[in-house]
Scaffold this motif. Structure first.
Motif, short mmCIF file in Angstrom:
data_model
loop_
_atom_site.label_atom_id
_atom_site.label_comp_id
_atom_site.label_asym_id
_atom_site.label_seq_id
_atom_site.Cartn_x
_atom_site.Cartn_y
_atom_site.Cartn_z
N ARG A 128 0.85 -1.19 0.00
CA ARG A 128 0.00 0.00 0.00
C ARG A 128 0.89 1.23 0.00
O ARG A 128 1.57 1.51 0.97
N PRO B 29 -11.50 4.82 -4.61
CA PRO B 29 -10.57 5.07 -3.51
C PRO B 29 -9.65 6.28 -3.73
O PRO B 29 -8.65 6.43 -3.04
N SER C 118 -5.40 2.32 -1.57
CA SER C 118 -6.33 1.19 -1.51
C SER C 118 -5.65 0.01 -0.85
O SER C 118 -4.47 -0.25 -1.08
N ARG C 119 -6.40 -0.71 -0.05
CA ARG C 119 -5.92 -1.95 0.57
C ARG C 119 -6.37 -3.16 -0.23
O ARG C 119 -6.01 -4.28 0.08
N THR C 120 -7.16 -2.92 -1.25
CA THR C 120 -7.70 -4.00 -2.07
C THR C 120 -7.01 -4.00 -3.43
O THR C 120 -7.05 -3.00 -4.14
N TYR D 122 -8.13 0.60 -10.86
CA TYR D 122 -9.17 1.58 -10.56
C TYR D 122 -9.20 2.67 -11.62
O TYR D 122 -8.16 3.20 -12.00
#
Length: 93
Positions: free
Chosen positions: A3, A31, A58-60, A64
């Protein structure tokens, strides 16, 4: 998970001969986050600018895509400016 927050600055300038009134923005950038957008209703005088800082975090994992859309009035119609926002969050090796 890797991250690493990232940020960019965008400068909007009123190159017109009359004040531009901010009438709307895009609804959701998550995000991505923004800092520096003037409030809806703000007048930007001719030749003046404002800066917006766009950050991504973003942690996912994923790719994006969003758009920052700024609408202003114009003597003839609504002026719409769209800046494409793209980022990739990945898992650390």
């Amino acid at each position: 998970l890797f991250r690493s927050p990232s940020a960019s600055t965008i400068t909007y300038t009123n190159f017109g001969s009359v004040a531009a009134k901010i009438t709307a923005y895009s609804s959701s950038l998550a995000p991505f986050t923004d800092a520096g957008l003037p409030k809806v209703g703000t007048l930007i005088p001719p030749g003046k600018s404002f800066k917006v800082t766009i950050s991504f975090s973003s942690r996912t994992p994923g790719t994006y895509h969003r758009a920052l859309i700024v609408e202003t009035n114009s003597p003839r119609a609504v002026a719409r400016s769209a800046i494409e926002l793209n980022a990739v969050a990945s898992v650390a090796p």
